[in-house]
Write a protein that holds these residues in place. Structure first.
Motif, short mmCIF file in Angstrom:
data_model
loop_
_atom_site.label_atom_id
_atom_site.label_comp_id
_atom_site.label_asym_id
_atom_site.label_seq_id
_atom_site.Cartn_x
_atom_site.Cartn_y
_atom_site.Cartn_z
N GLN A 47 43.48 37.50 46.68
CA GLN A 47 44.68 37.18 45.71
C GLN A 47 43.99 36.17 44.61
O GLN A 47 44.32 36.66 43.49
N LEU A 48 43.42 35.26 44.96
CA LEU A 48 42.95 34.31 44.10
C LEU A 48 41.74 35.22 43.20
O LEU A 48 41.70 35.19 41.89
N LEU A 49 41.02 36.00 43.99
CA LEU A 49 39.91 36.68 43.46
C LEU A 49 40.44 37.86 42.72
O LEU A 49 39.80 38.21 41.45
N ALA A 50 41.46 38.43 42.68
CA ALA A 50 42.37 39.50 42.00
C ALA A 50 42.69 39.15 40.50
O ALA A 50 42.80 39.82 39.74
N VAL A 51 43.09 37.68 40.50
CA VAL A 51 43.25 37.06 39.25
C VAL A 51 42.38 37.53 38.22
O VAL A 51 42.60 37.77 36.97
N LYS A 52 40.87 37.74 38.71
CA LYS A 52 39.84 37.81 37.73
C LYS A 52 39.93 39.35 37.29
O LYS A 52 39.12 39.67 36.46
N GLU A 53 40.97 40.22 37.85
CA GLU A 53 40.83 41.41 37.30
C GLU A 53 42.08 41.82 36.37
O GLU A 53 42.15 42.88 36.07
N LEU A 54 42.95 40.56 36.20
CA LEU A 54 43.83 40.85 35.19
C LEU A 54 43.47 40.95 33.86
O LEU A 54 42.32 40.39 33.47
N GLU A 55 44.22 41.86 33.27
CA GLU A 55 43.55 42.09 31.67
C GLU A 55 43.85 40.86 30.95
O GLU A 55 44.42 39.91 31.08
#
Length: 133
Positions: free
Chosen positions: A68-76
């Protein structure tokens, strides 16, 4: 002003000043492996927490996974050069503002995660460095 001591037993409390197990303790008398259930039985359901809760959950349930921390890097709007401050101000706050919960409970609303570890960061640290660490 004195700083209050933690009411929770720690492993180090079984050692004397020379970092040797003192005469009153042996490996067989050390406390059980800390678990949420053990702590709640000993200190009550709120673990003596007296601060604000989010949706009825205290901070022990504000966990987030590495994925979930890594997924922040995918946020627009995410950029590799962003600091922790930048990520929170520009990405996390707009998602959580007015919802009454932080990011961890926002994304884990259906099943909040119990935190297993506490990790700290510096606000000026790059977000990707924090996640990598």
């Amino acid at each position: 002003e004195t700083i209050p001591e933690s009411p929770i037993d720690t492993f180090s409390s079984f050692f004397d000043g020379d970092n040797k197990i003192d005469g009153s303790a042996s490996m067989s008398t050390l406390p059980p492996q800390p678990t949420l259930e053990y702590a709640r039985e000993k200190y009550g359901p709120d673990l003596q927490f007296q601060g604000s809760k989010q949706n009825g959950y205290g901070p022990e349930m504000w966990g987030i996974t590495v994925e979930q921390l890594l997924a922040v890097k995918e946020l627009e709007g995410y950029e590799e050069s962003m600091t922790m401050y930048d990520v929170v101000k520009n990405l996390i706050t707009p998602l959580t503002e007015g919802r009454g919960v932080g990011y961890a409970l926002l994304i884990n609303n259906d099943k909040p995660l119990r935190a297993k570890y506490m990790t700290s960061h510096a606000w000026g640290e790059r977000y990707d460095h924090f996640v990598r660490a």
